[in-house]
Design an enzyme around this catalytic site. Structure first.
Site, PDB file in Angstrom:
ATOM      1  N   MET A 166     -50.804 -53.729  43.825  1.00 58.91           N
ATOM      2  CA  MET A 166     -49.867 -54.174  44.872  1.00 58.91           C
ATOM      3  C   MET A 166     -50.580 -55.026  45.921  1.00 58.91           C
ATOM      4  SD  MET A 166     -47.707 -50.633  45.167  1.00 58.91           S
ATOM      5  CE  MET A 166     -49.045 -49.555  44.700  1.00 58.91           C
ATOM      6  N   LYS A 219     -37.209 -50.118  42.240  1.00 57.56           N
ATOM      7  CA  LYS A 219     -38.501 -50.066  42.902  1.00 57.56           C
ATOM      8  C   LYS A 219     -39.220 -51.392  42.837  1.00 57.56           C
ATOM      9  CE  LYS A 219     -40.319 -45.578  43.531  1.00 57.56           C
ATOM     10  NZ  LYS A 219     -41.243 -44.664  42.956  1.00 57.56           N
ATOM     11  N   ASP A 230     -38.298 -47.610  35.931  1.00 57.32           N
ATOM     12  CA  ASP A 230     -38.272 -48.615  36.996  1.00 57.32           C
ATOM     13  C   ASP A 230     -38.647 -49.985  36.456  1.00 57.32           C
ATOM     14  OD1 ASP A 230     -41.142 -48.243  37.035  1.00 57.32           O
ATOM     15  OD2 ASP A 230     -40.687 -46.417  38.155  1.00 57.32           O
TER      16      ASP A 230
HETATM   17  N1  SAH Z   1     -48.616 -46.582  37.833  1.00 56.93           N
HETATM   18  C1  SAH Z   1     -48.939 -47.980  37.656  1.00 56.93           C
HETATM   19  C2  SAH Z   1     -49.097 -48.697  38.950  1.00 56.93           C
HETATM   20  C3  SAH Z   1     -47.857 -48.765  39.774  1.00 56.93           C
HETATM   21  S1  SAH Z   1     -48.073 -49.642  41.265  1.00 56.93           S
HETATM   22  C4  SAH Z   1     -50.191 -48.113  36.796  1.00 56.93           C
HETATM   23  O1  SAH Z   1     -50.850 -47.114  36.514  1.00 56.93           O
HETATM   24  O2  SAH Z   1     -50.492 -49.214  36.363  1.00 56.93           O
HETATM   25  C5  SAH Z   1     -47.467 -51.225  40.849  1.00 56.93           C
HETATM   26  C6  SAH Z   1     -48.572 -52.241  40.773  1.00 56.93           C
HETATM   27  O3  SAH Z   1     -49.313 -52.077  39.580  1.00 56.93           O
HETATM   28  C7  SAH Z   1     -48.110 -53.665  40.728  1.00 56.93           C
HETATM   29  O4  SAH Z   1     -47.802 -54.150  42.008  1.00 56.93           O
HETATM   30  C8  SAH Z   1     -49.313 -54.362  40.156  1.00 56.93           C
HETATM   31  O5  SAH Z   1     -50.305 -54.515  41.128  1.00 56.93           O
HETATM   32  C9  SAH Z   1     -49.821 -53.322  39.173  1.00 56.93           C
HETATM   33  N2  SAH Z   1     -49.357 -53.584  37.805  1.00 56.93           N
HETATM   34  C10 SAH Z   1     -48.633 -52.766  37.027  1.00 56.93           C
HETATM   35  N3  SAH Z   1     -48.432 -53.301  35.812  1.00 56.93           N
HETATM   36  C11 SAH Z   1     -49.062 -54.491  35.816  1.00 56.93           C
HETATM   37  C12 SAH Z   1     -49.238 -55.528  34.856  1.00 56.93           C
HETATM   38  N4  SAH Z   1     -48.712 -55.440  33.638  1.00 56.93           N
HETATM   39  N5  SAH Z   1     -49.952 -56.615  35.213  1.00 56.93           N
HETATM   40  C13 SAH Z   1     -50.480 -56.720  36.432  1.00 56.93           C
HETATM   41  N6  SAH Z   1     -50.352 -55.778  37.375  1.00 56.93           N
HETATM   42  C14 SAH Z   1     -49.657 -54.677  37.081  1.00 56.93           C
END
Ligand code: SAH
Length: 492
Positions: free
Chosen positions: A390, A276, A254
């Site tokens: 998020m 997504k 995604d």
């Molecule tokens: N499974 C992922 C989270 C997915 S939900 C994890 O473990 O990180 C998606 C959210 O994750 C985004 O909206 C943001 O809030 C956060 N996110 C994911 N990667 C990010 C990054 N590189 N920098 C900042 N926020 C991030």
């Protein structure tokens, strides 16, 4: 599209061509050594030659033309020559050879002069028939040679012996297993197994038994690998993730998976983007389940690559359950979640003995009616850190609710956009003013919120940072866009 180096290392088939080396000194000899034994016709042309070149001639391995250089003589060579080296110590002769070669469209290498050459010879590691070419495209031959040394040290000396075994078994295996993907799986299992050592050691009999066993046990059904891709920087992939990425038949990913990470997936794996982004789901979750199971059922090893960790706000749990219900095996590989990645790269500890004894990961994703399904009294507390995924869209509501439920309006908060990536940005502020700051900076998703006094422990530097080095005279220094992940606070 990114501009790439114009050099592409190709494997040139030599046993059908003639090679001309002009020059007779050590430089010419070094080039000659690359070509001996490869089945090509080799001509060396020079006024006089190194004794080893002479010996190659005496042994009948090359043809030798002793005499001064002349343009007319050169013309006579061209119709038959497939590759040419200019290794004389006369610049004007090298230039002339280069011009002629370009005119005749014959690949030419003027030693140590890329500007006059249409190809350059890479540094290479030889485990014949396995060869690894390393080129920096002329940027730094020293770097290429250094890498060569490292690779030399890593590869078993008798790798060629194993490659020969595998070559000898190819047609047998093709007959047994006509399906190309399945054959690849068998080879990969073989290479990863202890029996590869038998092939390396030249014990082909034992190696063949092992290969037969793999053929007999061949799995009919594929698998799904739920793999965490980390927050963006490719150095934060786990070794297990990298291995599976290299072995997958297809990959469903995604938008959180960075290009840098995607680049490390096996090049021939089929890539399926399942989107997504907030409010524009490219493929509904149900369809993702169906696609994963459809592919696994036809024998594929499907890589489900997810940003961060698959089990943290990634719906990895749902995907696993749906697949297990269908009888499909699932492997899960954790990833560095955004909280850990962003904390480390922004220099914000998630817990701290002085001010944060616990840390809560929560989602700011709103319900269909726009409300947030959160229990505010337990969140609006001191002595803890909130990491909010998020949370960018509902940022204002989140801050208002936290203040309303008892946190000071001056309570610290940081917003990290694209944490760990080279274009990471960090904005810090207080609950009362962060929304305005984020708007002023035009911060976009993906962004993570960190709320709590740990934010005050952040190294105080400029707003855009990716990495910190150990304080010299009590100050922190930053470096932007690290190529290799070194983590924070490394002795610089
Ligand atoms: N499974 C992922 C989270 C997915 S939900 C994890 O473990 O990180 C998606 C959210 O994750 C985004 O909206 C943001 O809030 C956060 N996110 C994911 N990667 C990010 C990054 N590189 N920098 C900042 N926020 C991030």
């Amino acid at each position: 599209m990114k501009t790439l180096s114009p050099y592409l290392p190709l494997a040139f088939r030599l046993d059908t061509i003639s090679v001309l080396i002009i020059g007779g000194g050590v430089v010419a000899l070094n080039k000659l050594r690359l070509f001996l034994g490869r089945g090509c016709i080799i001509h060396v042309w020079a006024k006089d030659v190194h004794s080893e070149i002479k010996k190659a001639y005496d042994d009948g391995k090359i043809s030798l033309h002793i005499g001064p250089f002349s343009e007319k003589e050169l013309d006579r060579f061209f119709p038959d020559i497939g590759l040419i080296f200019a290794a004389t110590d006369k610049e004007e002769i090298n230039l002339l050879i280069s011009e002629k070669a370009f005119q005749y469209r014959v690949p030419v290498c003027v030693v140590d002069n890329p500007a006059l050459s249409s190809f350059i010879t890479p540094a290479f590691v030889n485990r014949d028939p396995v060869q690894i070419a390393i080129t920096s495209g002329g940027a730094s031959p020293v770097l290429a040679r250094r890498l060569r040394q490292k690779i030399e040290a890593e590869l078993p000396t008798n790798l060629g012996q194993a490659a020969q075994f595998m070559q000898a078994q190819r047609s047998w295996l093709k007959e047994k297993i006509p399906h190309i993907e399945k054959r690849r799986h068998i080879w990969e299992s073989f290479i990863d197994s202890a029996h590869f050592e038998d092939a390396l050691a030249g014990d082909y009999c034992k190696a063949k038994h092992a290969l037969e066993a793999l053929v007999n046990n061949e799995e009919k059904q594929g698998e799904v690998w739920l793999v965490g891709a980390g927050p963006g920087h490719a150095d934060l992939l786990t070794l297990a993730a990298l291995r599976l990425m290299q072995n997958a038949d297809s990959v469903l990913y995604d938008n959180l998976v960075s290009d840098e990470v995607l680049d490390r997936v096996r090049r021939d794996a089929e890539r399926v983007y399942v989107g997504k982004e907030r409010s524009k789901h490219s493929l509904p979750q149900e369809d993702i389940h169906k696609e994963l199971s459809r592919r696994a059922k036809r024998g594929e090893r499907v890589l489900r690559l997810k940003g961060g960790d698959p089990f943290i706000f990634g719906r990895g749990g749902e995907e696993m359950e749906a697949l297990l219900k269908e009888g499909i095996s699932v492997r899960v590989v954790p990833g560095v979640t955004a909280a850990n990645g962003c904390g480390a790269s922004a220099g914000i500890p998630l817990t701290h003995r002085d001010c944060a004894q616990s840390c809560i990961f929560l989602t700011g994703h709103a319900r269909a009616d726009g409300s947030l399904n959160l229990y505010w009294p337990s969140l609006a507390r001191k002595g803890q850190t909130l990491v909010i995924y998020m949370g960018l869209a509902p940022l204002e509501t989140l801050c208002d609710q936290l203040i309303k439920h008892g946190l000071p309006a001056t309570w610290p908060i940081a917003v990290i956009e694209k944490g760990t990536c080279s274009d990471e940005r960090v904005v810090t502020g207080q609950l009362r003013n962060i929304a305005a700051k984020v708007q002023a900076e035009n911060i976009k998703s993906p962004a993570l919120l960190i709320v709590g006094e740990v934010v005050l422990h952040r190294a105080k530097t400029n707003m855009i940072t990716s990495q910190f080095f150990a304080p010299k005279e009590g100050r922190y220094e930053t470096s932007v866009s690290p190529r290799a992940w070194r983590g924070s606070f490394i002795n610089g």
